[in-house]
Design an enzyme around this catalytic site. Structure first.
Site, short mmCIF file in Angstrom:
data_model
loop_
_atom_site.label_atom_id
_atom_site.label_comp_id
_atom_site.label_asym_id
_atom_site.label_seq_id
_atom_site.Cartn_x
_atom_site.Cartn_y
_atom_site.Cartn_z
CG ASP A 1 -1.06 -9.10 4.41
OD1 ASP A 1 -1.69 -9.52 3.43
OD2 ASP A 1 -0.24 -9.76 5.05
CG ASP B 1 -3.05 -15.09 4.59
OD1 ASP B 1 -3.51 -16.09 5.13
OD2 ASP B 1 -3.58 -14.54 3.60
#
Length: 282
Positions: free
Chosen positions: A81, A83
């Protein structure tokens, strides 16, 4: 099993005896000043498991159970991922800050990541709509002024590359940032949402399919297929509920400074150490 103990600060000798008792093993190897491997540890359920968890939480230690024969080179892909995982910020919140409405967007982001808003598409659509009319130049400002890599990110990437793994950055955020990070960090694959820009302004919409939890998991499986790998040879790192399906599809999942729902589902949780903690597991 091996029990790997990691800390941001040096692990002092008094911890050794307590951890050995909780792990029900005296075979301790110091990996470095910040990490221990306790070999032949007992992972069987019992009161010591609860005590181990409580002890590590009280001492700001991360712990993980790893099969002794597992090697980093047994894997072929690390899927991350973006953020609050590869980077320290939520890009959409920082974009909104330039328009003066960060608190409103951040509240939706937080609820979505905790799993309180079940429909990620709705969550993203609501947040992006609030960006309508902002000058597209704010994207560059967020990247230049606010985006920072998470601790240990570059060391982790160097380590997995040295072991022969490919890298995938798959994000419910935006291609503006994933593509810059691809070039900066030498990532192999990326996937994210595309913000629509017309006449230099954000329209408040995204173009194409939204990268939600299902799409993240599908991207991991498709990338594995492209590389000729079974998904069990992927490692997935994430922090929010949108990462859960991707993490479930992988052979090893790492919750990085994650929401409780993600920590509970992951193979390993790093609450304190950096991303390079991945390398010490093997």
């Amino acid at each position: 099993m091996h029990l790997i103990i990691q800390s941001l600060t040096p692990i002092d000798a008094p911890h050794y005896a307590a951890l050995a008792t909780l792990a029900r093993s005296q075979h301790i190897v110091a990996l470095d000043s910040h990490a221990l491997r306790i070999e032949d540890a007992d992972p069987a359920p019992g009161p010591w498991q609860t005590e181990l968890s409580a002890y590590c939480a009280a001492q700001a230690l991360d712990y993980a159970w790893i099969e002794p024969e597992r090697k980093l080179a047994d894997f072929g892909l690390v899927a991350m991922d973006m953020d609050s995982t590869l980077i320290t910020i939520e890009c959409i919140d920082e974009i909104a800050d330039y328009g003066g409405f960060k608190a409103e967007v951040a509240a939706i982001t937080e609820a979505s990541m905790r799993g309180e808003i079940k429909d990620f598409n709705e969550s993203l659509t609501r947040r992006v709509a609030l960006l309508k009319g902002l000058d597209a130049g704010v994207l560059e400002r967020v990247y230049d002024e606010r985006l920072a890599l998470s601790p240990g990110a570059e060391r982790m990437l160097a380590g997995v590359r040295a072991a022969g793994l490919k890298t995938l950055l798959v994000s419910g955020g935006f291609t503006f940032f994933t593509e810059k990070l691809r070039e900066r960090l030498g990532l192999d694959f990326t996937r994210a949402n595309t913000l629509e820009i017309v006449a230099g302004k954000l329209t408040g919409r995204v173009s194409g399919e939204i990268v939600n939890a299902e799409v993240k998991a599908r991207t991991l499986r498709e990338t594995c297929a492209q590389l000729g790998l079974a998904p069990s040879r992927a490692i997935a790192l994430g922090d929010g509920s949108n990462d859960l399906q991707m993490m479930a599809a992988a052979g090893l999942s790492v919750a990085f400074r994650a929401k409780p729902v993600v920590r509970a589902a992951a193979s390993v949780a790093f609450n304190y150490v950096g991303l390079d903690g991945l390398l010490r597991l093997f």
